[in-house]
Design a protein around this motif. Structure first.
Motif, PDB file in Angstrom:
ATOM      1  N   LEU A  11       0.669  -1.273  -0.312  1.00  0.00           N
ATOM      2  CA  LEU A  11       0.097   0.013   0.105  1.00  0.00           C
ATOM      3  C   LEU A  11       0.674   1.081  -0.012  1.00  0.00           C
ATOM      4  O   LEU A  11       0.454   2.319  -0.689  1.00  0.00           O
ATOM      5  N   GLU A  12       1.882   1.197   0.799  1.00  0.00           N
ATOM      6  CA  GLU A  12       2.793   2.155   0.764  1.00  0.00           C
ATOM      7  C   GLU A  12       3.549   2.807  -0.503  1.00  0.00           C
ATOM      8  O   GLU A  12       3.382   3.655  -1.192  1.00  0.00           O
ATOM      9  N   MET A  50      -0.055   5.176   0.073  1.00  0.00           N
ATOM     10  CA  MET A  50      -0.675   5.175   1.343  1.00  0.00           C
ATOM     11  C   MET A  50       0.301   5.490   2.507  1.00  0.00           C
ATOM     12  O   MET A  50       1.574   5.282   2.286  1.00  0.00           O
ATOM     13  N   ALA A  75      -3.898   4.949   5.351  1.00  0.00           N
ATOM     14  CA  ALA A  75      -4.899   5.790   4.764  1.00  0.00           C
ATOM     15  C   ALA A  75      -4.014   6.962   3.914  1.00  0.00           C
ATOM     16  O   ALA A  75      -2.725   6.721   4.045  1.00  0.00           O
ATOM     17  N   PHE A  76      -4.813   7.831   3.313  1.00  0.00           N
ATOM     18  CA  PHE A  76      -4.367   8.728   2.495  1.00  0.00           C
ATOM     19  C   PHE A  76      -4.324  10.340   3.136  1.00  0.00           C
ATOM     20  O   PHE A  76      -3.728  11.340   2.777  1.00  0.00           O
ATOM     21  N   SER A 106      -4.668  16.010   1.660  1.00  0.00           N
ATOM     22  CA  SER A 106      -3.845  14.818   2.356  1.00  0.00           C
ATOM     23  C   SER A 106      -3.738  15.229   3.859  1.00  0.00           C
ATOM     24  O   SER A 106      -3.413  14.031   4.495  1.00  0.00           O
ATOM     25  N   SER A 144      -9.811   4.212   5.888  1.00  0.00           N
ATOM     26  CA  SER A 144      -8.620   3.664   6.141  1.00  0.00           C
ATOM     27  C   SER A 144      -8.928   2.076   5.667  1.00  0.00           C
ATOM     28  O   SER A 144      -9.810   1.435   5.611  1.00  0.00           O
TER      29      SER A 144
END
Length: 391
Positions: A112-113, A118, A135-136, A155, A162
């Motif tokens: 995700l990162e 994220m 999350a963003f 952001s 999330s």
């Protein structure tokens, strides 16, 4: 505690959006926790057993007496203090996925990162359970104190949904076989995200199985959650969860009983589904959300109407945060204080017609846990370009 609501019943509380022209059922919410117990566990246990018993024999709310549930008062307060949620007393806050081991946990976080950009916004370890929230931006249901209109980026604003990754080191269940070619179930079709950029190479590097990379990216994540990525701009890149339904109308009725209302289908590109880089709304689908400004659900007709969608064991729940009614608020303050995800069995849970689990958490409990588990981060005000990074 888990129960499935009868699809023809109107017995579940409406976490209804305020002043919505889409409301059809004006019946008051039925579920109210009882005030004659002092123990958090006993209150929730008593309420759950009462609710299950009521659901088993009830077809309308009038079959349950006032001795069972307090006479509900209409909720008239928004969830949190964000002006974007002033039209609702509930919000779909995110989705929880389960992983089987620490390697899968770490790969899901890195996926995700590095794949979607994220950020790890919260994390904690209690006993054998490690919870990580991706999350963003901030999840808090209020405007961050360091956020400045016209200066700070979206952001750094509050109210972001999330992806909650939950790992229990004592589990022996393989929710998803890491690296498998497909998701372990199909009731969750995909989680759609509209992001400024994504990196397919990083998705693959961390165990993602990309099955479509033309114009958009469709990938089974290392946890078994299918994700669709679209290059574009959305106030919160986590846009909606698409659910496969054997009967879309039945599922729509279910979610409308929970206070979800039809909303305009969200797009993250200016051409709104007219090009190859963002698909149009699927035919015969229905988009619903508690608020027009938050995460929603897309109900899709399953390809085979005779086959019930298979539950995805990696999906623990969709997570709804709500503002309790006046009568429930004083009790929920005591009941929910300090609720952690090690106490997940104490949160009210139901299943939708596609066997998707849903949890409900009062805003007070959510806010306290969110503040305690928050990871400090450096505020950024930079704007990201909308070019896809596929290197």
């Amino acid at each position: 505690m888990m129960t499935t609501i009868p699809h023809s019943s109107s017995v579940f509380p409406r976490l209804a959006a305020r002043s919505s022209k889409h409301q059809h059922d004006e019946s008051p919410p039925l579920f109210q926790v009882s005030h004659d117990k002092k123990s958090r566990r006993s209150i929730l246990s008593h309420t759950a057993h009462t609710l299950i018993a009521a659901l088993a024999g009830a077809t309308t709310a009038t079959t349950v007496t006032n001795d069972t549930f307090h006479n509900p008062l209409a909720a008239n307060a928004m969830v949190g203090s964000l002006p974007e949620y002033s039209d609702s007393n509930a919000v779909l806050q995110g989705i929880t996925v389960q992983v089987s081991d620490s390697y899968q946990q770490n790969e899901m976080i890195a996926f995700l990162e590095d794949g979607f950009g994220m950020t790890k916004v919260r994390q904690r370890t209690q006993g054998s359970v490690t919870d990580t929230w991706m999350a963003f931006g901030p999840e808090q249901m209020s405007i961050p104190s360091d956020w400045a209109p016209g200066v700070s980026s979206l952001s750094t604003y509050g109210g972001h949904a999330s992806i909650h990754i939950r790992y229990d080191s004592q589990t022996t269940e393989a929710f998803y076989s890491f690296g498998a070619n497909e998701a372990p179930g199909d009731n969750i079709a995909y989680l759609q995200m509209g992001v400024p950029n994504y990196r397919i190479s990083q998705m693959v590097r961390h165990g993602g199985n990309v099955y479509n990379g033309y114009g958009i990216v469709e990938v089974v994540s290392p946890s078994g959650l299918p994700i669709r990525g679209v290059i574009g701009i959305s106030p919160d890149p986590i846009m909606f969860v698409a659910i496969s339904c054997q009967n879309v109308k039945q599922s729509q009725d279910f979610y409308q009983q929970l206070g979800f209302v039809p909303q305009e289908y969200p797009y993250c590109r200016p051409n709104k589904g007219m090009g190859q880089f963002e698909p149009p709304q699927p035919k015969n689908s229905v988009y619903l959300a508690p608020s027009k400004n938050g995460m929603g659900i897309l109900l899709l007709q399953a390809l085979n109407k005779k086959v019930t969608p298979k539950p995805n064991p990696a999906i623990q729940s969709l997570n709804i945060v709500y503002q309790p009614t006046v009568g429930e608020a004083s009790t929920s303050t005591n009941v929910a204080d300090g609720i952690s995800n090690n106490d997940d069995d104490e949160l009210l849970r139901v299943k939708d017609p596609s066997s998707v689990p849903i949890t409900f958490e009062p805003i007070g409990s959510f806010s306290r846990v969110e503040q305690r588990t928050r990871i400090a981060s450096t505020t950024t005000t930079t704007t990201t370009t909308t070019t896809a990074m596929i290197s």
